[in-house]
Design a protein around this motif. Structure first.
Motif, PDB file in Angstrom:
ATOM      1  N   VAL A  21       0.946  -1.161  -0.074  1.00  0.00           N
ATOM      2  CA  VAL A  21      -0.021   0.087   0.059  1.00  0.00           C
ATOM      3  C   VAL A  21       0.758   1.228  -0.021  1.00  0.00           C
ATOM      4  CG1 VAL A  21      -1.641   1.283   1.485  1.00  0.00           C
ATOM      5  CG2 VAL A  21      -2.073  -0.919   0.925  1.00  0.00           C
ATOM      6  N   GLY A  25       0.758   3.633  -3.124  1.00  0.00           N
ATOM      7  CA  GLY A  25       0.437   4.929  -2.783  1.00  0.00           C
ATOM      8  C   GLY A  25       1.493   5.921  -3.552  1.00  0.00           C
ATOM      9  N   ASN A  26       2.671   5.613  -3.157  1.00  0.00           N
ATOM     10  CA  ASN A  26       3.481   6.661  -3.790  1.00  0.00           C
ATOM     11  C   ASN A  26       3.772   6.742  -5.129  1.00  0.00           C
ATOM     12  OD1 ASN A  26       4.541   7.451  -1.165  1.00  0.00           O
ATOM     13  ND2 ASN A  26       6.243   5.912  -1.115  1.00  0.00           N
TER      14      ASN A  26
END
Length: 70
Positions: A21, A25-26
């Motif tokens: 995650v 997400g990055n």
């Protein structure tokens, strides 16, 4: 013994999902904004989360390398 195996499996699964995650997400953040997340520590020790462009990141790294060489 199976309780220990189950605990190890669940712990590994949670850590793996958390890492996924974070990385995903990055990647999504970079694709949407063109900037990377950064954490800066202020003089009073508080962390401040912000966004930095890749060019700014290169500049920061160059400054740190020059400071270490001096």
């Amino acid at each position: 013994m199976s309780a220990i195996k189950r605990l190890a499996f669940v712990t590994g699964l949670i850590l793996g999902l958390a890492g996924f995650v974070l990385i995903a997400g990055n990647i999504v953040l970079y694709l949407l904004t063109g900037k990377l997340p950064s954490v800066e520590v202020k003089d009073d020790g508080r962390p401040v989360v912000g966004l930095v462009s890749p060019q700014e990141l290169v500049t920061i790294i160059k400054e740190q390398v020059e400071k270490e060489r001096a």
